[in-house]
Design an enzyme around this catalytic site. Structure first.
Site, short mmCIF file in Angstrom:
data_model
loop_
_atom_site.label_atom_id
_atom_site.label_comp_id
_atom_site.label_asym_id
_atom_site.label_seq_id
_atom_site.Cartn_x
_atom_site.Cartn_y
_atom_site.Cartn_z
N ARG A 75 0.84 -1.21 0.00
CA ARG A 75 0.00 0.00 0.00
C ARG A 75 0.87 1.25 0.00
O ARG A 75 0.58 2.24 -0.66
CB ARG A 75 -0.93 0.00 1.22
CG ARG A 75 -2.12 -0.90 1.05
CD ARG A 75 -2.96 -0.92 2.30
NE ARG A 75 -3.51 0.38 2.60
CZ ARG A 75 -4.06 0.67 3.79
NH1 ARG A 75 -4.09 -0.24 4.75
NH2 ARG A 75 -4.57 1.85 4.02
N ASP A 109 -3.00 8.32 3.99
CA ASP A 109 -2.15 8.50 2.80
C ASP A 109 -1.37 9.83 2.78
O ASP A 109 -0.61 10.08 1.85
CB ASP A 109 -3.01 8.38 1.52
CG ASP A 109 -4.19 9.38 1.49
OD1 ASP A 109 -5.24 9.03 0.93
OD2 ASP A 109 -4.07 10.50 2.05
N HIS A 134 -6.74 8.16 11.93
CA HIS A 134 -6.26 6.78 11.89
C HIS A 134 -4.77 6.66 11.65
O HIS A 134 -4.29 5.58 11.31
CB HIS A 134 -7.04 5.99 10.82
CG HIS A 134 -8.51 5.93 11.09
ND1 HIS A 134 -9.46 5.78 10.11
CD2 HIS A 134 -9.21 6.03 12.25
CE1 HIS A 134 -10.67 5.76 10.63
NE2 HIS A 134 -10.54 5.92 11.93
N ASN A 232 -20.52 12.47 -2.29
CA ASN A 232 -20.23 11.04 -2.48
C ASN A 232 -21.00 10.59 -3.72
O ASN A 232 -22.16 10.96 -3.87
CB ASN A 232 -20.71 10.26 -1.24
CG ASN A 232 -20.12 8.86 -1.18
OD1 ASN A 232 -20.07 8.16 -2.18
ND2 ASN A 232 -19.64 8.48 -0.01
C1 BV8 Z 1 -12.60 1.41 18.17
C2 BV8 Z 1 -6.58 2.21 9.39
C3 BV8 Z 1 -13.01 0.89 20.36
C4 BV8 Z 1 -6.28 0.89 8.83
C5 BV8 Z 1 -8.92 2.15 9.78
C6 BV8 Z 1 -17.64 -4.97 15.25
C7 BV8 Z 1 -16.46 -5.68 15.33
C8 BV8 Z 1 -15.23 -5.04 15.53
C9 BV8 Z 1 -15.17 -3.66 15.67
C10 BV8 Z 1 -16.37 -2.98 15.58
C11 BV8 Z 1 -17.58 -3.60 15.38
N1 BV8 Z 1 -18.54 -2.65 15.33
C12 BV8 Z 1 -17.98 -1.43 15.49
C13 BV8 Z 1 -16.66 -1.63 15.67
C14 BV8 Z 1 -15.70 -0.60 15.89
C15 BV8 Z 1 -14.84 -0.46 14.62
C16 BV8 Z 1 -15.72 -0.18 13.43
O1 BV8 Z 1 -16.23 0.91 13.29
N2 BV8 Z 1 -15.91 -1.20 12.58
C17 BV8 Z 1 -16.78 -1.03 11.43
C18 BV8 Z 1 -16.14 -1.71 10.22
C19 BV8 Z 1 -18.14 -1.62 11.76
N3 BV8 Z 1 -14.01 0.67 14.90
C20 BV8 Z 1 -12.83 0.46 15.49
O2 BV8 Z 1 -12.35 -0.63 15.74
C21 BV8 Z 1 -12.10 1.74 15.88
N4 BV8 Z 1 -11.71 1.60 17.24
O3 BV8 Z 1 -13.80 1.44 18.00
O4 BV8 Z 1 -12.06 1.15 19.36
C22 BV8 Z 1 -12.33 0.51 21.57
C23 BV8 Z 1 -12.91 0.91 22.76
C24 BV8 Z 1 -12.32 0.53 23.91
C25 BV8 Z 1 -11.14 -0.22 23.90
C26 BV8 Z 1 -10.57 -0.60 22.69
C27 BV8 Z 1 -11.17 -0.25 21.50
C28 BV8 Z 1 -10.88 1.92 15.03
C29 BV8 Z 1 -11.32 2.19 13.61
C30 BV8 Z 1 -10.08 2.51 12.78
C31 BV8 Z 1 -9.80 1.33 11.89
N5 BV8 Z 1 -8.71 1.73 10.98
N6 BV8 Z 1 -7.92 2.51 9.01
C32 BV8 Z 1 -5.70 1.07 7.47
O5 BV8 Z 1 -5.95 2.09 6.79
O6 BV8 Z 1 -5.01 0.13 7.07
S1 BV8 Z 1 -10.47 2.32 9.18
C33 BV8 Z 1 -10.49 2.26 7.49
O7 BV8 Z 1 -11.86 2.42 7.12
C34 BV8 Z 1 -9.78 3.42 6.79
O8 BV8 Z 1 -9.05 4.26 7.64
C35 BV8 Z 1 -10.92 4.19 6.18
O9 BV8 Z 1 -10.72 5.54 6.28
C36 BV8 Z 1 -12.03 3.80 7.05
C37 BV8 Z 1 -13.39 4.16 6.59
O10 BV8 Z 1 -13.49 3.80 5.28
P1 BV8 Z 1 -13.76 4.99 4.24
O11 BV8 Z 1 -12.68 6.00 4.39
O12 BV8 Z 1 -15.14 5.47 4.40
O13 BV8 Z 1 -13.52 4.25 2.89
P2 BV8 Z 1 -14.54 3.28 2.14
O14 BV8 Z 1 -13.80 2.57 1.07
O15 BV8 Z 1 -15.33 2.53 3.16
O16 BV8 Z 1 -15.58 4.29 1.46
C38 BV8 Z 1 -15.13 5.12 0.40
C39 BV8 Z 1 -16.30 6.03 0.10
O17 BV8 Z 1 -15.87 6.94 -0.90
C40 BV8 Z 1 -17.51 5.30 -0.45
O18 BV8 Z 1 -18.67 5.81 0.18
C41 BV8 Z 1 -17.51 5.66 -1.94
O19 BV8 Z 1 -18.82 5.77 -2.45
C42 BV8 Z 1 -16.85 7.02 -1.91
N7 BV8 Z 1 -16.14 7.37 -3.15
C43 BV8 Z 1 -15.57 6.56 -4.07
N8 BV8 Z 1 -15.01 7.32 -5.05
C44 BV8 Z 1 -15.23 8.62 -4.70
C45 BV8 Z 1 -15.94 8.65 -3.50
N9 BV8 Z 1 -16.31 9.79 -2.89
C46 BV8 Z 1 -15.98 10.95 -3.51
N10 BV8 Z 1 -15.29 11.00 -4.67
C47 BV8 Z 1 -14.91 9.86 -5.29
N11 BV8 Z 1 -14.23 9.94 -6.46
#
Ligand code: BV8
Ligand code: ZN
Length: 262
Positions: A75, A109, A134, A232
């Site tokens: 990446r 990034d 993040h 979006n």
């Molecule tokens: C925490 C770093 C609590 C990694 C990232 C169930 C199980 C396990 C965990 C959870 C769960 N339910 C909830 C959770 C919590 C979890 C979470 O939210 N999970 C989700 C998946 C349900 N969150 C966490 O674990 C966070 N920590 O909650 O800790 C805690 C409390 C006490 C004690 C301990 C812990 C930590 C979250 C951080 C994870 N790390 N990134 C890496 O990059 O390698 S998150 C990862 O997803 C990226 O950082 C990214 O930013 C993030 C979100 O994704 P998006 O940025 O939205 O990207 P995506 O592809 O999804 O969407 C792109 C969008 O762009 C789309 O909508 C598309 O339509 C649009 N698009 C496309 N092209 C364009 C466009 N828009 C405009 N213009 C274009 N041209």
């Protein structure tokens, strides 16, 4: 369900942003899509080949640091070849030109940082530097001591012996990135929510709004009486509560929304 509004919605959004005394911008992987950075959940998304639990978690790193470093090394190479696009540039110019603008990103990034430095030239870029919720793929932190520093050297994950090691204590390094199940930096998160609560407008660009706590930042603006503008190509869980939800690509829509000339 909000049907895509007519183009005059863009005029409405432009007017809202022009009138806002404080603006928070929350971006996700979509703002970097037109720079060539793969998104997470898109068709060619990063998670396509792997499940997040396999790679972006502390357990995955403990279990197989070479696999996790191989993915981040790949990446990092991909992202390293990407440049900020017109959306990053327009947001950086806005943050430098106007008081009260805060860019908050979920992305790792550093393209907002690159755009801020490019926009500032020899001037001070700090007003346009993003809050990185993040972390950064170009920073590492030590698994054994407090060392944390910029790191752009190529990653050799061919053996445990060639994995990156701490310049200070020689322990294994990890990406300075928040993995799933890990807490975000408290100070950064507090800054982000405080800015969102004080903002007149939260401009949300390119996020699927599924990852928490980042996804709740826009809601904090709404609950404090502010407005939310979403950019979006697709609908997201935020769409139905957003004040305005504009269907379009970041590099096309964002510069238009921030254009100050008539
Ligand atoms: C925490 C770093 C609590 C990694 C990232 C169930 C199980 C396990 C965990 C959870 C769960 N339910 C909830 C959770 C919590 C979890 C979470 O939210 N999970 C989700 C998946 C349900 N969150 C966490 O674990 C966070 N920590 O909650 O800790 C805690 C409390 C006490 C004690 C301990 C812990 C930590 C979250 C951080 C994870 N790390 N990134 C890496 O990059 O390698 S998150 C990862 O997803 C990226 O950082 C990214 O930013 C993030 C979100 O994704 P998006 O940025 O939205 O990207 P995506 O592809 O999804 O969407 C792109 C969008 O762009 C789309 O909508 C598309 O339509 C649009 N698009 C496309 N092209 C364009 C466009 N828009 C405009 N213009 C274009 N041209
Ligand atoms: Zn160390």
């Amino acid at each position: 369900m909000t049907t895509p509004l007519p183009t005059n919605a863009r005029d409405a959004a432009r007017a809202m942003l022009a009138a806002a005394h404080r603006i928070v911008v929350l971006t996700g992987a979509g703002v970097s899509a037109e720079s060539g950075v793969p998104t997470f959940r898109g068709p060619e998304g990063l998670w396509r080949n792997f499940r997040p639990e396999e790679l972006a978690t502390p357990d995955a790193f403990a279990r197989d640091p070479r696999l996790v470093w191989e993915w981040y090394g790949w990446r990092r190479e991909r992202v390293g070849a990407c440049r900020p696009n017109a959306a990053h540039a327009a947001l950086a110019r806005l943050a430098l030109a106007r008081e009260g603008v805060r860019v908050i990103t979920q992305n790792v990034d550093e393209l907002h940082t690159d755009a801020a430095r490019a926009a500032a030239g020899t001037g001070d870029a700090s007003a346009a530097l993003p809050l990185e919720l993040h972390g950064s793929i170009f920073r590492v932190r030590c698994t054994a001591c407090p060392a944390r520093y910029a790191h752009r050297r190529p990653i050799d994950a061919s053996s445990d012996a060639t994995l990156p090691r701490c310049d200070r204590c020689s322990a294994l390094l990890r990406p300075d990135i928040v993995w799933f199940g890990e807490q975000l930096d408290h100070a950064t998160l507090n800054d982000a929510f405080r800015a969102a609560e004080r903002a007149a407008v939260c401009l949300v660009v390119g996020t699927s709004a599924v990852v928490h706590p980042a996804a709740s930042i826009a809601t904090a603006t709404l609950h404090a009486g502010g407005q939310v503008i979403e950019v979006n190509p697709e609908e997201t869980p935020l769409t139905r509560t957003a004040t305005l939800s504009l269907r379009g690509a970041a590099a096309e829509v964002v510069p238009e929304l921030l254009r100050t000339s008539p």
